[in-house]
Design a protein around this motif. Structure first.
Motif, PDB file in Angstrom:
ATOM      1  N   VAL A 121      27.802  94.206  49.156  1.00  0.00           N
ATOM      2  CA  VAL A 121      27.361  93.299  48.097  1.00  0.00           C
ATOM      3  C   VAL A 121      26.090  92.571  48.540  1.00  0.00           C
ATOM      4  CG1 VAL A 121      29.719  92.918  47.280  1.00  0.00           C
ATOM      5  CG2 VAL A 121      28.702  91.325  48.922  1.00  0.00           C
ATOM      6  N   LYS A 122      25.416  91.970  47.553  1.00  0.00           N
ATOM      7  CA  LYS A 122      24.324  91.042  47.823  1.00  0.00           C
ATOM      8  C   LYS A 122      24.725  89.682  47.271  1.00  0.00           C
ATOM      9  CE  LYS A 122      19.788  93.104  48.429  1.00  0.00           C
ATOM     10  NZ  LYS A 122      18.414  93.185  47.885  1.00  0.00           N
ATOM     11  N   LYS A 123      24.558  88.656  48.093  1.00  0.00           N
ATOM     12  CA  LYS A 123      24.929  87.310  47.671  1.00  0.00           C
ATOM     13  C   LYS A 123      23.834  86.333  48.087  1.00  0.00           C
ATOM     14  CE  LYS A 123      29.984  87.665  47.748  1.00  0.00           C
ATOM     15  NZ  LYS A 123      31.234  87.084  48.283  1.00  0.00           N
ATOM     16  N   LEU A 124      23.827  85.186  47.431  1.00  0.00           N
ATOM     17  CA  LEU A 124      22.901  84.120  47.772  1.00  0.00           C
ATOM     18  C   LEU A 124      23.595  83.154  48.726  1.00  0.00           C
ATOM     19  CD1 LEU A 124      19.990  83.339  46.926  1.00  0.00           C
ATOM     20  CD2 LEU A 124      21.020  81.712  45.312  1.00  0.00           C
ATOM     21  N   PRO A 125      23.224  83.170  50.006  1.00  0.00           N
ATOM     22  CA  PRO A 125      23.880  82.261  50.954  1.00  0.00           C
ATOM     23  C   PRO A 125      23.545  80.803  50.649  1.00  0.00           C
ATOM     24  CG  PRO A 125      22.608  83.974  52.084  1.00  0.00           C
ATOM     25  CD  PRO A 125      22.204  83.993  50.645  1.00  0.00           C
ATOM     26  N   PRO A 126      24.347  79.873  51.126  1.00  0.00           N
ATOM     27  CA  PRO A 126      24.044  78.450  50.941  1.00  0.00           C
ATOM     28  C   PRO A 126      22.675  78.093  51.518  1.00  0.00           C
ATOM     29  CG  PRO A 126      26.275  78.737  51.793  1.00  0.00           C
ATOM     30  CD  PRO A 126      25.617  80.070  51.843  1.00  0.00           C
ATOM     31  N   ASN A 127      21.958  77.240  50.842  1.00  0.00           N
ATOM     32  CA  ASN A 127      20.640  76.763  51.291  1.00  0.00           C
ATOM     33  C   ASN A 127      19.618  77.887  51.445  1.00  0.00           C
ATOM     34  OD1 ASN A 127      21.821  74.135  51.593  1.00  0.00           O
ATOM     35  ND2 ASN A 127      22.629  74.794  53.589  1.00  0.00           N
ATOM     36  N   SER A 128      19.765  78.900  50.621  1.00  0.00           N
ATOM     37  CA  SER A 128      18.822  80.015  50.670  1.00  0.00           C
ATOM     38  C   SER A 128      18.399  80.402  49.265  1.00  0.00           C
ATOM     39  CB  SER A 128      19.467  81.224  51.364  1.00  0.00           C
ATOM     40  OG  SER A 128      18.599  82.334  51.319  1.00  0.00           O
ATOM     41  N   THR A 129      17.174  80.889  49.142  1.00  0.00           N
ATOM     42  CA  THR A 129      16.673  81.342  47.836  1.00  0.00           C
ATOM     43  C   THR A 129      16.629  82.861  47.752  1.00  0.00           C
ATOM     44  OG1 THR A 129      14.401  81.215  48.667  1.00  0.00           O
ATOM     45  CG2 THR A 129      15.272  79.262  47.534  1.00  0.00           C
TER      46      THR A 129
END
Length: 318
Positions: free
Chosen positions: A112-120
């Protein structure tokens, strides 16, 4: 690109209790190479690190059910990851499942691809989803960006090259004697001389200015090129026999790191039934092949395999 599968009960057991603990000893970072039919765990095949190459290969049925993979690179996907994080995720999933119903529950794994915390920027993950009776737990293992087509071709070429077998292999069914010897050698020096003969002899020696320590395993099962030991060798010392065999072209000798040799023995955490040792042509590397039997038989389990290639410090003589 897409990858999704269900890890079977046998697959969980293989990874959790055997192969991941062994592979973790080989190095922190590993590549997972997924194809239509196989999964490979690979160490140091396309890196410049001067370490052991290890190749663990599984037919997809040995680990997975409902196996689905697709990519523009002939349905091949590869990426690097921290093996300790993967082991932790698998073990955590096992505890969650067995704590509720036993391991019969499904452990799904997918890319999967996810948006990690504090990342754009979205990041790739290998995600494990455990569905129990009362809960569902998702664990994300961060991975590298999947390899490009050129990198995949490089990895495949390195994998193909690593599959070549030495012309002579000798079988060592009892690893405990080897382990005991290596444990003693660690305190003597850093370099180990290994010679393997077509007669079925494995000779190990470590030397310093003050001490020489050696061990010999004789009349081992030979696979590949073999020869009959000269009758006049019977009363000679191990070192003399080894030297004569090398001069006659019936043996090869290389020098490897004691640390690397010791690390390769950690592959016994994967619980192989025996191991074969061989030296590649021109002393290119020392190869250790671990053999697994189908439970309850003496037949080779062809669905799983594991072997290591130890870098050579001095090609020695042949």
């Amino acid at each position: 690109m897409k990858f999704k599968a269900v890890v079977t009960e046998d697959g969980v057991s293989l990874l959790d209790r055997r192969f991941l603990p062994a592979l973790e000893k080989m190095g922190k970072i590993c590549h997972l190479f997924l194809t239509r039919d196989h999964a490979f765990f690979l160490h140091n095949l396309i890196t410049t690190a001067d370490g052991i190459q290890s190749i663990a290969q599984f037919r997809k049925q040995a680990l997975f059910d409902d196996y689905r993979i697709s990519s523009q690179n002939e349905d091949r996907i590869a990426f690097a990851f921290d093996i300790s994080l993967l082991l932790r995720a698998v073990r955590s999933s096992v505890s969650i499942i067995s704590g509720e119903f036993g391991i019969a529950n499904r452990l799904q794994v997918k890319l999967v691809k996810k948006l990690p915390p504090n990342s754009t920027q979205p990041m790739p993950f290998l995600t494990f989803e455990t569905k129990g009776y009362k809960s569902a737990v998702i664990q994300d293992v961060p991975i590298s960006k999947p390899l490009s087509r050129a990198e995949l071709l490089q990895l495949q070429a390195a994998l193909d090259a690593a599959q070549d077998l030495p012309p002579t292999l000798v079988q060592v069914p009892d690893s405990n004697r080897l382990q005991n010897f290596v444990d003693r050698m660690k305190h003597v020096g850093d370099l180990l001389n290994v010679s393997i003969s077509k007669y079925g002899d494995l000779h190990l020696q470590i030397s310093t200015t003050l001490i020489t320590l050696g061990a010999e395993f004789r009349k081992l099962l030979v696979v590949g090129d073999k020869a009959q030991a000269p009758s006049e060798d019977r009363d000679l010392s191990a070192q003399t026999r080894s030297g004569r065999a090398i001069l006659m072209g019936d043996a090869q000798s290389v020098q490897v790191s004691v640390r690397h040799f010791s690390k390769s023995l950690q592959c016994h955490l994967a619980k192989p039934d025996c191991a074969f040792y061989g030296i590649a042509p021109q002393g290119a590397c020392l190869t250790v092949i671990f053999q697994f039997f189908i439970p309850g038989t003496r037949q080779t389990d062809k669905s799983i395999s594991l072997h290591c290639r130890l870098p050579v410090l001095d090609p020695g003589s042949s």
